[in-house]
Write an enzyme that holds these catalytic residues in place. Structure first.
Site, mmCIF file in Angstrom:
data_model
loop_
_atom_site.group_PDB
_atom_site.id
_atom_site.type_symbol
_atom_site.label_atom_id
_atom_site.label_comp_id
_atom_site.label_asym_id
_atom_site.label_seq_id
_atom_site.Cartn_x
_atom_site.Cartn_y
_atom_site.Cartn_z
ATOM 1 N N GLN A 182 0.814 -1.217 0.000
ATOM 2 C CA GLN A 182 0.000 0.000 0.000
ATOM 3 C C GLN A 182 0.848 1.268 0.000
ATOM 4 O OE1 GLN A 182 -1.517 -1.103 4.126
ATOM 5 N NE2 GLN A 182 -1.623 1.125 4.279
ATOM 6 N N CYS A 217 -5.301 0.614 3.796
ATOM 7 C CA CYS A 217 -5.303 -0.804 4.168
ATOM 8 C C CYS A 217 -6.696 -1.416 4.001
ATOM 9 C CB CYS A 217 -4.856 -0.947 5.613
ATOM 10 S SG CYS A 217 -5.880 0.007 6.755
ATOM 11 N N HIS A 238 -6.014 -1.063 11.719
ATOM 12 C CA HIS A 238 -5.435 -1.602 10.488
ATOM 13 C C HIS A 238 -6.324 -2.719 9.936
ATOM 14 C CE1 HIS A 238 -2.395 -2.292 7.553
ATOM 15 N NE2 HIS A 238 -1.941 -3.417 8.056
ATOM 16 N N ASN A 250 -0.889 -9.288 4.974
ATOM 17 C CA ASN A 250 -0.771 -7.850 5.167
ATOM 18 C C ASN A 250 -0.525 -7.186 3.808
ATOM 19 O OD1 ASN A 250 -0.583 -5.358 6.406
ATOM 20 N ND2 ASN A 250 1.101 -5.907 7.768
#
Ligand SMILES: *[C@@H]1O[C@H](CO)[C@@H](O)[C@H](O)[C@H]1NC(C)=O
Length: 340
Positions: free
Chosen positions: A140, A146, A283, A304
Site C-alpha cells: 500500500q 489498508c 489496520h 498484510n
C-alpha cells in the site's frame, strides 16, 4: 583483552544476524551504526534532503535497531523482529502513514445474517494460498488505504472460490471511486463500506486495468464500469468470537481489523506474534488461514499489505484462541466477508 574480544565478537554476531536477515551478510567488518544506516539507505533506496534530516533519521534508526536487538535478545518470545524498510520511522510516523482503518468513527455493528453459524466441522488447518485463492502480497506504500487492500483480498478469495479464477483486483478503484460511508482513500476507510461499494457498483475491475498509484485520485468512471468480479453483499462475523471467525475463515478469506500500532508489529519478522497489542483497531488485513505450530501454538494466518519485506514474506502468524474474546489485537472484533 579477552572480554574486549568477546564484546567485539558479540557485536559482529549481532550485525551479522541483522544483515543475514536482509540477505546482505557478504562483507562483514566492524560497522558503526552510521555505516549500518548507510547500507540500509542504499538497500532501500532512501535519500534524505539534507544532513539535518539524515542525522534525525540516523537517530531514529539507531533507536529502532536497539529496540529490535533488545527484543530479540530478551525474554524468550515465539516471534522475532528484524530491521526492515520501516527502520527510519518512529512508531508514530509509521502508524500515521500506513494504518487507515477508521475505528474511531465506526458505527455500531449491524446485525447481518451469518451463513457459517451452523458450521460444525472445520479442517484442523487451512491455508487459502494452497487452494489458489490468494494473490501475491501487495504494498500500500505511504497511503492509509489498508481497508481497500483488505476488502480486495477477501473479494479476490470469494471470486476464486466461486469462479475458479484468481484475478488480482483494483484497490485504486476503491481509493478513487468509493467515497461512500467512511471511505476516504488514503485517509482511511472501512472494509464493510468497500464491500457496499463493490456491490452497488456491480463489481470491481482488475489491478491491471486500474493499477495502484498509492495516492488519492479522481475516479476513472470508464475503468470502474469494466467489471472483473462481482459480489452479492457482505456479512459480519459475530463479534468477539474466535470460534465464529474460525468457521468463516475455514470457508473463505475474511477481512479483519486489528490493532497494529506497536513497534513489535512494525518490525515483526517471523514466528507467532503474541503481542503486546491492544484492541484499538487501526489496520485492515485479511485472515487467509489458520493452523498450529509443532509445539501446539495456534495461529491465524494473516495477509498484510506492506510488501514482502515485512514479516514472513508479507504474512504474519497471529496467536489464535487467546484468553480474551476480542482475540489477539482485536482480530475477532470486526471481521467480515463478501458473499457471492
Ligand atoms: C442454523 O440452524 C438454525 C436452527 O436449525 C436455523 O434456524 C438457522 O436458519 C440456521 N442458519 C443457517 C445460516 O443456516
Amino acid at each position: 583483552m579477552a572480554s574486549k574480544h568477546q564484546c567485539l565478537l558479540y557485536l559482529a554476531f549481532f550485525i551479522l544476524s541483522i544483515w543475514a536477515n536482509q540477505g546482505l551478510g557478504r562483507k562483514l567488518h566492524e560497522t558503526s551504526m552510521s555505516e549500518m544506516h548507510e547500507q540500509w539507505m542504499a538497500q532501500h533506496g532512501r535519500v534524505y534532503k539534507d544532513a539535518v534530516e539524515k542525522a534525525q533519521r540516523l537517530k531514529i534508526f539507531k533507536e529502532n535497531v536497539e529496540f529490535i536487538e533488545s527484543f530479540n535478545n530478551g525474554a524468550e518470545k515465539p516471534y522475532k523482529l528484524s530491521i526492515n524498510e520501516f527502520a527510519d520511522l518512529t512508531n508514530d510516523e509509521f502508524r500515521t502513514s500506513r494504518n487507515g482503518f477508521r475505528a474511531s468513527v465506526v458505527r455500531p455493528m449491524r446485525t447481518t445474517p451469518f451463513m457459517y453459524e451452523n458450521v460444525t466441522a472445520v479442517p484442523s488447518t487451512m491455508d487459502w494460498r494452497k487452494k489458489g485463492a490468494v494473490t501475491p502480497i501487495k504494498n500500500q506504500g505511504e497511503c492509509g488505504c489498508c481497508w481497500a487492500f483488505s476488502a480486495v483480498a477477501a473479494t479476490e478469495g470469494i471470486t476464486q472460490l466461486t469462479t475458479g479464477k484468481l484475478i488480482s483486483l483494483s484497490e485504486q478503484e476503491l481509493v478513487d471511486c468509493d467515497t461512500s460511508g467512511e471511505d476516504q482513500g488514503c485517509e482511511g476507510g472501512l472494509m464493510d463500506d468497500a464491500f457496499d461499494f463493490i456491490q452497488h457498483n456491480r463489481g470491481l475491475t482488475t489491478e491491471v486495468n486500474y493499477p495502484y498509484t498509492g495516492e488519492d485520485g479522481t475516479c476513472n468512471t470508464k475503468k470502474s464500469t469494466n467489471h472483473a468480479a462481482d459480489i452479492n453483499g457482505h456479512e459480519d462475523v459475530p463479534a468477539n468470537s474466535e470460534k465464529a471467525l474460525l468457521n468463516a475463515v475455514a470457508n473463505q478469506p475474511v477481512s479483519v481489523a486489528i490493532d497494529a500500532s506497536g513497534s513489535a508489529f512494525q518490525f515483526y519478522s517471523s514466528g507467532v506474534f503474541t503481542g503486546d497489542c491492544g484492541t484499538e483497531l487501526d489496520h485492515g488485513v485479511t485472515a487467509i488461514g489458520y493452523g498450529a505450530t509443532s509445539d501446539g501454538t495456534k495461529y491465524w494466518l494473516v495477509k498484510n499489505s506492506w510488501g514482502t519485506g515485512w514479516g514472513e514474506e508479507g504474512y504474519i502468524m497471529m496467536q489464535r484462541d487467546v484468553d480474551s474474546p476480542e482475540g489477539l489485537c482485536g482480530i475477532a472484533m470486526m471481521a467480515s466477508y463478501p458473499t457471492a
